[in-house]
Design a protein around this motif. Structure first.
Motif, mmCIF file in Angstrom:
data_model
loop_
_atom_site.group_PDB
_atom_site.id
_atom_site.type_symbol
_atom_site.label_atom_id
_atom_site.label_comp_id
_atom_site.label_asym_id
_atom_site.label_seq_id
_atom_site.Cartn_x
_atom_site.Cartn_y
_atom_site.Cartn_z
ATOM 1 N N ASP A 8 0.792 -1.090 0.035
ATOM 2 C CA ASP A 8 -0.007 0.064 -0.135
ATOM 3 C C ASP A 8 0.902 1.340 -0.072
ATOM 4 O OD1 ASP A 8 -2.627 1.329 -0.107
ATOM 5 O OD2 ASP A 8 -2.424 1.426 2.069
ATOM 6 N N VAL A 9 1.978 1.067 0.803
ATOM 7 C CA VAL A 9 2.978 2.216 0.796
ATOM 8 C C VAL A 9 4.261 2.075 0.179
ATOM 9 C CG1 VAL A 9 4.351 3.970 2.158
ATOM 10 C CG2 VAL A 9 2.025 3.499 2.788
ATOM 11 N N HIS A 10 4.741 2.675 -0.908
ATOM 12 C CA HIS A 10 5.855 2.228 -1.636
ATOM 13 C C HIS A 10 6.679 3.419 -2.361
ATOM 14 C CE1 HIS A 10 3.318 2.970 -5.457
ATOM 15 N NE2 HIS A 10 2.635 2.521 -4.628
ATOM 16 N N ASP A 11 6.401 4.522 -2.100
ATOM 17 C CA ASP A 11 6.949 5.673 -2.653
ATOM 18 C C ASP A 11 6.658 6.840 -1.823
ATOM 19 O OD1 ASP A 11 4.516 6.249 -3.659
ATOM 20 O OD2 ASP A 11 5.476 5.945 -5.676
ATOM 21 N N VAL A 12 7.110 8.166 -2.230
ATOM 22 C CA VAL A 12 6.555 9.225 -1.318
ATOM 23 C C VAL A 12 5.135 9.446 -1.649
ATOM 24 C CG1 VAL A 12 7.019 11.839 -1.151
ATOM 25 C CG2 VAL A 12 8.792 10.213 -1.412
ATOM 26 N N GLU A 13 4.732 9.294 -2.848
ATOM 27 C CA GLU A 13 3.453 9.764 -3.237
ATOM 28 C C GLU A 13 2.504 8.806 -2.497
ATOM 29 O OE1 GLU A 13 0.417 9.436 -7.021
ATOM 30 O OE2 GLU A 13 2.281 10.106 -7.359
ATOM 31 N N SER A 14 2.705 7.603 -2.499
ATOM 32 C CA SER A 14 1.771 6.697 -1.560
ATOM 33 C C SER A 14 2.046 7.008 -0.239
ATOM 34 C CB SER A 14 2.092 5.141 -1.937
ATOM 35 O OG SER A 14 3.366 4.927 -1.617
ATOM 36 N N LEU A 15 3.211 7.147 0.510
ATOM 37 C CA LEU A 15 3.262 7.530 1.733
ATOM 38 C C LEU A 15 2.275 8.888 2.112
ATOM 39 C CD1 LEU A 15 4.837 7.178 4.399
ATOM 40 C CD2 LEU A 15 6.656 8.577 3.583
ATOM 41 N N ASP A 16 2.365 9.901 1.402
ATOM 42 C CA ASP A 16 1.614 10.974 1.366
ATOM 43 C C ASP A 16 0.130 10.817 1.636
ATOM 44 O OD1 ASP A 16 0.989 13.855 1.366
ATOM 45 O OD2 ASP A 16 0.612 13.723 -0.666
ATOM 46 N N ARG A 17 -0.682 9.897 0.728
ATOM 47 C CA ARG A 17 -1.776 9.414 0.714
ATOM 48 C C ARG A 17 -2.169 8.771 2.011
ATOM 49 N NH1 ARG A 17 -3.129 4.827 -0.181
ATOM 50 N NH2 ARG A 17 -1.314 4.197 -1.268
ATOM 51 N N TYR A 18 -1.170 7.951 2.411
ATOM 52 C CA TYR A 18 -1.472 6.991 3.666
ATOM 53 C C TYR A 18 -1.337 7.914 4.820
ATOM 54 C CZ TYR A 18 -0.494 3.748 7.308
ATOM 55 O OH TYR A 18 -0.474 2.889 8.460
ATOM 56 N N VAL A 125 4.886 8.175 11.211
ATOM 57 C CA VAL A 125 4.499 7.597 9.664
ATOM 58 C C VAL A 125 5.827 7.918 8.862
ATOM 59 C CG1 VAL A 125 2.906 7.691 7.874
ATOM 60 C CG2 VAL A 125 2.163 7.352 10.032
ATOM 61 N N ALA A 126 6.191 9.018 8.872
ATOM 62 C CA ALA A 126 7.423 9.493 8.074
ATOM 63 C C ALA A 126 8.591 8.918 8.343
ATOM 64 C CB ALA A 126 7.252 11.327 8.092
ATOM 65 N N THR A 127 8.921 8.723 9.619
ATOM 66 C CA THR A 127 10.004 8.276 9.862
ATOM 67 C C THR A 127 10.123 6.540 9.504
ATOM 68 O OG1 THR A 127 10.335 9.478 11.794
ATOM 69 C CG2 THR A 127 11.671 7.477 11.829
ATOM 70 N N ALA A 128 9.127 6.087 9.508
ATOM 71 C CA ALA A 128 8.845 4.419 8.979
ATOM 72 C C ALA A 128 9.319 4.799 7.763
ATOM 73 C CB ALA A 128 7.425 4.095 9.657
ATOM 74 N N GLY A 129 8.569 5.635 6.984
ATOM 75 C CA GLY A 129 8.662 5.363 5.469
ATOM 76 C C GLY A 129 9.987 5.664 5.114
ATOM 77 N N VAL A 130 10.881 6.425 5.765
ATOM 78 C CA VAL A 130 12.331 6.714 5.421
ATOM 79 C C VAL A 130 13.170 5.419 5.700
ATOM 80 C CG1 VAL A 130 14.425 7.847 6.129
ATOM 81 C CG2 VAL A 130 12.155 9.356 5.655
#
Length: 194
Positions: A8-18, A125-130
């Motif tokens: 569901d989350v795989h890049d900055v755009e999907s992270l932003d949506r999430y 959420v942002a830290t996890a994405g990075v």
């Protein structure tokens, strides 16, 4: 972590949506309960009302664990009757209620406490994405700031915490968040507690 695992989350755009979805749902509820705790004295009914908004037993347990940790630290910096009352919650206070008690003890206004709760969620959420996806931290930080600012504007516009009884606080949640929380709790190895 689980949103990444299912793709569901795989890049900055999907992270932003999430992130925006989380801020609009669980973030709104957390912000309202945090600010309500600053605005009104915490009671057992506040704890019950927050518990009712988190269907996942695993996520409720994590919330209480993080709440106990926060109260323990905050009480050393800003000791108060409010923190002592919240610390006495059976099983420990939920994190947003602990955050509200800490904010009240530090003299923070309800609207600022609500924004703090949103920043806390967005930062996690942002830290996890990075960490999980190796995303550009500067790009993620900019996305996080924009998403949090938009969410704060929405939450502050109607002051959802300025209600008479905690039963009237927002009950916006995410079914997928709860499902993924339970799935995450069942893992033997994970990087993040929630």
């Amino acid at each position: 972590e689980q949103a990444v695992a299912i793709g569901d989350v795989h890049d900055v755009e999907s992270l932003d949506r999430y992130l925006r979805a989380r801020l609009a749902t669980t973030g709104r509820t957390d912000a309202a309960f945090t600010a309500y705790t600053v605005h009104a004295s915490p009671t057992a009914s506040v704890d019950r009302e927050y518990s009712a908004r988190v269907p996942s037993p695993y996520l409720r347990a994590v919330s209480r664990r993080l709440g106990r940790q926060l109260v323990r630290v905050a009480a050393r910096t800003w000791p108060s009757a409010t923190l002592a009352e919240v610390a006495a919650t059976p099983g420990g206070p939920h994190h947003p209620i602990a955050l509200g008690a800490a904010a009240a003890s530090a003299g923070v206004e309800p609207h600022d406490a609500a924004v703090l709760a949103l920043h806390h969620l967005a930062g996690a959420v942002a830290t996890a994405g990075v960490r999980l996806l190796g995303l550009d931290p500067i790009e993620v930080a900019a996305m996080q700031a924009e998403a949090t600012e938009a969410a704060a504007r929405d939450v502050l516009a109607d002051e959802p915490w300025s209600v008479g009884h905690p039963a009237r606080l927002p009950a916006t949640g995410g079914v997928l968040t709860e499902i993924l929380g339970e799935r995450h709790g069942a893992l033997d190895a994970r990087l993040f507690v929630a």
